[in-house]
Design an enzyme around this catalytic site. Structure first.
Site, short mmCIF file in Angstrom:
data_model
loop_
_atom_site.label_atom_id
_atom_site.label_comp_id
_atom_site.label_asym_id
_atom_site.label_seq_id
_atom_site.Cartn_x
_atom_site.Cartn_y
_atom_site.Cartn_z
N HIS A 74 0.96 5.76 -0.99
CA HIS A 74 0.23 6.97 -1.37
C HIS A 74 1.01 7.62 -2.52
O HIS A 74 1.19 8.83 -2.53
CB HIS A 74 0.08 7.91 -0.20
CG HIS A 74 -0.88 7.43 0.86
ND1 HIS A 74 -1.53 8.26 1.73
CD2 HIS A 74 -1.34 6.18 1.15
CE1 HIS A 74 -2.31 7.55 2.55
NE2 HIS A 74 -2.19 6.28 2.21
N HIS A 79 0.86 -1.20 0.00
CA HIS A 79 0.00 0.00 0.00
C HIS A 79 0.89 1.24 0.00
O HIS A 79 1.81 1.33 0.82
CB HIS A 79 -0.89 -0.03 1.24
CG HIS A 79 -1.64 1.25 1.47
ND1 HIS A 79 -2.40 1.85 0.50
CD2 HIS A 79 -1.74 2.06 2.57
CE1 HIS A 79 -2.94 2.96 0.98
NE2 HIS A 79 -2.54 3.11 2.23
N TYR A 97 4.97 -14.47 -24.02
CA TYR A 97 5.95 -13.40 -23.79
C TYR A 97 7.08 -13.90 -22.88
O TYR A 97 6.83 -14.62 -21.94
CB TYR A 97 5.24 -12.20 -23.16
CG TYR A 97 6.13 -11.03 -22.84
CD1 TYR A 97 6.37 -10.03 -23.76
CD2 TYR A 97 6.74 -10.95 -21.58
CE1 TYR A 97 7.18 -8.95 -23.45
CE2 TYR A 97 7.56 -9.88 -21.27
CZ TYR A 97 7.77 -8.89 -22.21
OH TYR A 97 8.58 -7.83 -21.89
N HIS A 147 -8.53 7.81 -1.06
CA HIS A 147 -7.39 7.33 -0.27
C HIS A 147 -6.19 7.07 -1.19
O HIS A 147 -5.50 8.04 -1.52
CB HIS A 147 -7.84 6.09 0.53
CG HIS A 147 -6.84 5.55 1.48
ND1 HIS A 147 -7.15 4.57 2.39
CD2 HIS A 147 -5.52 5.82 1.66
CE1 HIS A 147 -6.07 4.28 3.11
NE2 HIS A 147 -5.07 5.03 2.67
N ASP A 153 -0.48 -4.74 -20.66
CA ASP A 153 0.47 -5.81 -20.31
C ASP A 153 0.25 -6.29 -18.87
O ASP A 153 0.66 -7.40 -18.52
CB ASP A 153 1.91 -5.31 -20.45
CG ASP A 153 2.37 -5.28 -21.91
OD1 ASP A 153 1.78 -6.01 -22.74
OD2 ASP A 153 3.33 -4.55 -22.20
#
Ligand SMILES: [Zn+2]
Length: 229
Positions: free
Chosen positions: A96, A94, A226, A168, A119
């Site tokens: 910001h 997580h 790929y 957020h 992709d």
């Protein structure tokens, strides 16, 4: 206990800083041991400069501390909710980071404007609904997890390895801590590209389905070709 995972999670947290996705103590990464049913997560509010692998906190899947003297990241209930709902994932990151957070603050999903995006995501990076006052005043961090789980409903979480939480910031995940960090880096780049795309041409449209699917499925799924075998 869980020395390898502890080091991986510690390194993932440092990598978020090195990549410029986290300033001060804005972000957090965690990993889960499915065999042990335990989460390893960054401690809350500890400066990265002094943090050590031994400072990582180990909890059960309900967020109860099993080992460690520091308090776990306050976002632990969000991570734990994702681990309980998505058995295939092994880590959560997580941040910001600026551009991805801007999309989250705008309450907008990140459209799939190009093959770079396709992709990694077969479609937009989704954004949750805004949390209700009751969800915010109640078990806020767990409800943040539930909002993410709702927006992922009907999708393979490894096929859509991130979501923006409205107002957020992004939450990203993957099979390993390094994968989750990689996705966080990619989401930030896709967010910046999408913003600039709309700045150049506000009428830009998402990539044609055929081109999107071509790029997504040459890297993902049973017919991927790929890279090296
Ligand atoms: Zn946050």
């Amino acid at each position: 206990m869980l020395q390898t995972l502890r080091t991986e999670v510690y390194e993932a947290n440092l990598e978020l800083v090195r990549r410029g996705l986290v300033i001060y103590t804005f972000g957090n990464a965690s990993g889960v041991s499915r065999e042990e049913g335990l989460i390893v997560i960054k401690p809350s509010g500890v400066p990265y400069e002094t943090m050590r692998p031994a400072d990582m906190v180990i909890t059960d899947l309900n967020g109860q501390t099993v080992e460690g003297t520091l308090r776990p990241s306050s976002d632990l209930p969000t991570h734990a909710a994702l681990y309980r709902a998505f058995p295939a994932i092994g880590a959560v990151a997580h941040t910001h980071s600026r551009h991805a957070t801007a999309w989250a603050q705008a309450g907008r999903e990140i459209p799939c404007f190009g093959t770079t995006h396709a992709d990694y995501f077969c479609g937009a990076v989704p954004v949750t609904a805004a949390l209700t006052p009751a969800e915010i005043e109640g078990d806020y961090e767990a409800n943040t997890g539930l909002a993410i789980i709702r927006v992922l409903q009907g999708r393979d979480p490894l096929g859509c390895p991130a979501a923006l939480v409205a107002g957020h910031a992004p939450f990203c995940w993957g099979k390993s801590a390094a994968d989750a960090v990689h996705t966080a880096v990619i989401v930030e780049e896709l967010a910046a590209m999408a913003w600039q795309t709309l700045t150049i041409n506000p009428a830009a449209r998402p990539l044609a389905t055929e081109l999107r699917d071509k790029h997504y499925f040459r890297k993902h799924g049973p017919n991927a070709y790929y890279g090296q075998k």
